[in-house]
Design a protein around this motif. Structure first.
Motif, mmCIF file in Angstrom:
data_model
loop_
_atom_site.group_PDB
_atom_site.id
_atom_site.type_symbol
_atom_site.label_atom_id
_atom_site.label_comp_id
_atom_site.label_asym_id
_atom_site.label_seq_id
_atom_site.Cartn_x
_atom_site.Cartn_y
_atom_site.Cartn_z
ATOM 1 N N GLY A 1 0.775 -1.234 0.000
ATOM 2 C CA GLY A 1 0.000 0.000 0.000
ATOM 3 C C GLY A 1 0.805 1.281 0.000
ATOM 4 O O GLY A 1 0.251 2.365 -0.169
ATOM 5 N N GLN A 2 2.125 1.188 0.169
ATOM 6 C CA GLN A 2 2.988 2.375 0.193
ATOM 7 C C GLN A 2 3.708 2.531 -1.144
ATOM 8 O O GLN A 2 4.275 1.570 -1.664
ATOM 9 N N ALA A 3 3.674 3.740 -1.694
ATOM 10 C CA ALA A 3 4.288 3.990 -2.991
ATOM 11 C C ALA A 3 5.790 3.734 -2.956
ATOM 12 O O ALA A 3 6.478 4.119 -2.011
ATOM 13 N N LEU A 4 6.279 3.076 -3.993
ATOM 14 C CA LEU A 4 7.706 2.817 -4.134
ATOM 15 C C LEU A 4 8.339 3.919 -4.987
ATOM 16 O O LEU A 4 7.740 4.393 -5.942
ATOM 17 N N THR A 5 9.564 4.296 -4.635
ATOM 18 C CA THR A 5 10.311 5.253 -5.444
ATOM 19 C C THR A 5 11.206 4.468 -6.395
ATOM 20 O O THR A 5 12.267 3.965 -6.010
ATOM 21 N N LEU A 6 10.740 4.318 -7.640
ATOM 22 C CA LEU A 6 11.469 3.554 -8.642
ATOM 23 C C LEU A 6 11.909 4.461 -9.776
ATOM 24 O O LEU A 6 11.226 5.430 -10.109
ATOM 25 N N THR A 7 13.045 4.142 -10.372
ATOM 26 C CA THR A 7 13.451 4.849 -11.580
ATOM 27 C C THR A 7 12.549 4.393 -12.719
ATOM 28 O O THR A 7 11.816 3.405 -12.607
ATOM 29 N N HIS A 8 12.607 5.125 -13.830
ATOM 30 C CA HIS A 8 11.790 4.765 -14.986
ATOM 31 C C HIS A 8 12.083 3.334 -15.432
ATOM 32 O O HIS A 8 11.163 2.548 -15.719
ATOM 33 N N LYS A 9 13.355 2.963 -15.503
ATOM 34 C CA LYS A 9 13.703 1.638 -15.975
ATOM 35 C C LYS A 9 13.388 0.565 -14.934
ATOM 36 O O LYS A 9 13.009 -0.558 -15.280
ATOM 37 N N GLU A 10 13.543 0.868 -13.661
ATOM 38 C CA GLU A 10 13.164 -0.096 -12.618
ATOM 39 C C GLU A 10 11.677 -0.389 -12.701
ATOM 40 O O GLU A 10 11.254 -1.554 -12.628
ATOM 41 N N TYR A 11 10.889 0.664 -12.892
ATOM 42 C CA TYR A 11 9.443 0.468 -13.011
ATOM 43 C C TYR A 11 9.122 -0.358 -14.266
ATOM 44 O O TYR A 11 8.317 -1.296 -14.220
ATOM 45 N N ALA A 12 9.733 -0.005 -15.397
ATOM 46 C CA ALA A 12 9.467 -0.712 -16.647
ATOM 47 C C ALA A 12 9.858 -2.182 -16.548
ATOM 48 O O ALA A 12 9.147 -3.066 -17.059
ATOM 49 N N LEU A 13 10.979 -2.463 -15.888
ATOM 50 C CA LEU A 13 11.431 -3.839 -15.718
ATOM 51 C C LEU A 13 10.468 -4.624 -14.839
ATOM 52 O O LEU A 13 10.081 -5.754 -15.167
ATOM 53 N N LEU A 14 10.064 -4.033 -13.713
ATOM 54 C CA LEU A 14 9.113 -4.693 -12.819
ATOM 55 C C LEU A 14 7.782 -4.924 -13.524
ATOM 56 O O LEU A 14 7.188 -6.008 -13.429
ATOM 57 N N ALA A 15 7.304 -3.914 -14.261
ATOM 58 C CA ALA A 15 6.026 -4.031 -14.967
ATOM 59 C C ALA A 15 6.079 -5.139 -16.004
ATOM 60 O O ALA A 15 5.123 -5.927 -16.149
#
Length: 222
Positions: free
Chosen positions: A145-159
């Motif tokens: 429930g808590q927002a993660l601070t991810l870089t653009h590429k970290e987010y894209a990789l996780l997604a």
């Protein structure tokens, strides 16, 4: 089309980059050093940042790291050096791509447009896995429930991994699918991002499974 921040202390280079970005239909903001860049980011939301490494007062690596606390926008770093260690350091701090001087402004514009397309092409619908939730429409990832601070590429990789559960991807496949086919960096970039993702996910990092000599997969039941 997009708001782009150009951080470059060489006036001539700054003007050339801004001219090409405007020809591409983008709105440009400029900063002569890292301190001005961070002040601009705090007052004006940006869609992408072009960031020089060597600058007075605050170098590009420091700006990149601090900018990641303010935004998940794509970041392209400009450097006069092509050392792999420098590139890996930039990626570790949150950069999405690199260009080594001298470079073609046309190629830079192409990279900018490619990153902007990928940033806006996330699928709809929230994805859940354990305590992790992903909201593609909002470009937002949460842990318990808590927002993660991810870089653009970290987010894209996780997604990408979460959208393809249990499928094994080699490092080369992940580079092609997340970074793009024109990426010229090392496969170590994938390992660096996976390591950082696991750290940010804490115990939920267990979902990202390493397969020796094969690559990675996202396993919900792991």
């Amino acid at each position: 089309m997009a708001n782009i921040l150009i951080v470059e202390d060489e006036t001539a280079m700054q003007d050339i980059i801004a001219d090409y970005m405007r020809k591409g239909g983008h709105t440009c903001y400029t900063a002569d050093d890292g301190i001005d860049a961070l002040a601009t980011l705090k007052n004006h939301p940006m869609d992408l940042m072009i960031l020089d490494v060597m600058m007075p007062h605050l170098d590009g690596f420091s700006v990149c790291k601090l900018a990641r606390e303010l935004s998940s926008m794509p970041i392209i770093m400009l450097t006069a050096r092509g050392d792999e260690a420098d590139k890996l350091k930039g990626y570790d701090y949150g950069a999405d791509d690199y260009m080594t001087k001298p470079f073609s402004p046309k190629v830079l514009l192409a990279k900018v447009n490619a990153l902007l397309r990928r940033a806006s092409a996330a699928p709809a619908g929230t994805i859940y896995a354990g305590k992790i939730s992903l909201q593609p429409n909002a470009h937002r990832a949460c842990l318990d429930g808590q927002a993660l601070t991810l870089t653009h590429k970290e987010y894209a990789l996780l997604a990408f991994l979460m959208a393809n559960p249990s499928q094994v991807f080699s490092r080369e496949q992940l580079l092609n699918r997340v970074w793009g086919y024109d990426f010229q960096g090392s496969t170590r970039t994938v390992d660096t991002h996976i390591k950082t993702l696991r750290q940010k996910l804490g115990e939920e990092g267990r979902h990202i499974v390493t397969l020796i000599r094969s690559g990675y997969k996202f396993e919900v039941t792991a």
